[in-house]
Write an enzyme that holds these catalytic residues in place. Structure first.
Site, PDB file in Angstrom:
ATOM      1  N   HIS A  16     -38.273  40.881 -18.463  1.00 39.47           N
ATOM      2  CA  HIS A  16     -38.285  42.160 -19.330  1.00 39.47           C
ATOM      3  C   HIS A  16     -37.295  42.183 -20.575  1.00 39.47           C
ATOM      4  CE1 HIS A  16     -34.569  44.505 -17.702  1.00 39.47           C
ATOM      5  NE2 HIS A  16     -34.160  43.336 -17.754  1.00 39.47           N
ATOM      6  N   CYS A  35     -29.463  42.605 -23.930  1.00 38.39           N
ATOM      7  CA  CYS A  35     -30.852  43.008 -23.196  1.00 38.39           C
ATOM      8  C   CYS A  35     -31.766  43.505 -24.029  1.00 38.39           C
ATOM      9  CB  CYS A  35     -30.677  44.039 -21.965  1.00 38.39           C
ATOM     10  SG  CYS A  35     -29.486  43.646 -20.739  1.00 38.39           S
ATOM     11  N   HIS A  41     -35.626  38.251 -20.964  1.00 38.94           N
ATOM     12  CA  HIS A  41     -34.800  37.526 -20.157  1.00 38.94           C
ATOM     13  C   HIS A  41     -35.391  38.088 -18.793  1.00 38.94           C
ATOM     14  CE1 HIS A  41     -32.849  41.417 -20.422  1.00 38.94           C
ATOM     15  NE2 HIS A  41     -32.757  41.254 -19.260  1.00 38.94           N
ATOM     16  N   HIS A  43     -35.128  38.417 -14.143  1.00 40.15           N
ATOM     17  CA  HIS A  43     -34.036  38.681 -13.176  1.00 40.15           C
ATOM     18  C   HIS A  43     -34.780  38.107 -11.786  1.00 40.15           C
ATOM     19  CE1 HIS A  43     -31.111  41.149 -15.403  1.00 40.15           C
ATOM     20  NE2 HIS A  43     -32.155  41.609 -16.012  1.00 40.15           N
ATOM     21  N   ASP A  78     -44.548  39.726  -9.430  1.00 39.74           N
ATOM     22  CA  ASP A  78     -43.740  38.578  -9.398  1.00 39.74           C
ATOM     23  C   ASP A  78     -44.377  37.678 -10.517  1.00 39.74           C
ATOM     24  OD1 ASP A  78     -41.985  36.734  -8.186  1.00 39.74           O
ATOM     25  OD2 ASP A  78     -43.577  35.864  -7.208  1.00 39.74           O
ATOM     26  N   HIS A  79     -43.325  37.133 -11.312  1.00 37.28           N
ATOM     27  CA  HIS A  79     -43.430  36.094 -12.322  1.00 37.28           C
ATOM     28  C   HIS A  79     -44.339  36.869 -13.548  1.00 37.28           C
ATOM     29  CE1 HIS A  79     -41.845  33.377  -9.733  1.00 37.28           C
ATOM     30  NE2 HIS A  79     -41.672  32.453 -10.537  1.00 37.28           N
ATOM     31  N   GLU A 122     -30.732  44.440  -9.446  1.00 34.66           N
ATOM     32  CA  GLU A 122     -31.226  43.782 -10.671  1.00 34.66           C
ATOM     33  C   GLU A 122     -30.370  42.370 -10.915  1.00 34.66           C
ATOM     34  OE1 GLU A 122     -32.780  45.289 -14.905  1.00 34.66           O
ATOM     35  OE2 GLU A 122     -30.428  45.380 -14.707  1.00 34.66           O
TER      36      GLU A 122
HETATM   37 NI    NI Z   1     -32.270  42.874 -17.717  1.00 33.33          NI
END
Ligand code: NI
Length: 140
Positions: A16, A35, A41, A43, A78-79, A122
């Site tokens: 995200h 961010c 990036h 998580h 996911d992914h 997160e």
């Molecule tokens: Ni983040």
């Protein structure tokens, strides 16, 4: 009457970027810092789903909960890049918004009144939780 709850833990990995088109590039950087990095990036998100055990969930068992979360949440996110998900078309992909989005996906498809709380971890130090208002449904 006191009620016991059960919490199940799920995981997904997603990318995200914290960014809103309503702010200038400079303002986005000021608000979101690193961010807001244009390359995004990732998580390793942990999702904690708390449901009422017993009567309210009726014959709904935890295998069914696993199936619902797997199909509606894990397979969806996911992914993937959260910024590309339609749920975030007009919403920044903050933990606060993510936990609400997950609640809004799950609440209508679980037995009425069953969902108690959704939590999202997160990062090591960031945890978000939401216990939204159950939708009013007839006959379930
Ligand atoms: Ni983040």
């Amino acid at each position: 009457m006191p009620q016991t709850h059960v919490t199940k833990r799920y995981r997904f990995c997603a990318a995200h970027r914290l960014h809103t088109d309503q702010l200038s590039p400079e303002e986005n950087w000021a608000v979101f810092g690193k961010c807001n990095n244009p390359n995004g990036h990732g998580h390793n998100y942990v999702v904690l789903v708390t449901v009422e055990s017993g009567a309210a969930m009726g014959r709904y068992d935890l295998d069914q909960l696993d199936r619902v979360v797997s199909e509606r949440i894990i397979e969806r996110f996911d992914h993937f890049d959260l910024n590309c998900d339609p749920a975030f078309a007009n919403l920044t992909t903050t933990g606060e918004n993510l936990v609400k989005v997950i609640w809004d996906i799950l609440e209508p498809v679980l037995p009425s009144g069953g969902l108690q709380k959704v939590g999202v971890i997160e990062t090591r130090d960031n945890y978000f939780e939401y216990a939204g208002v159950a939708s009013t449904r007839r006959g379930t």
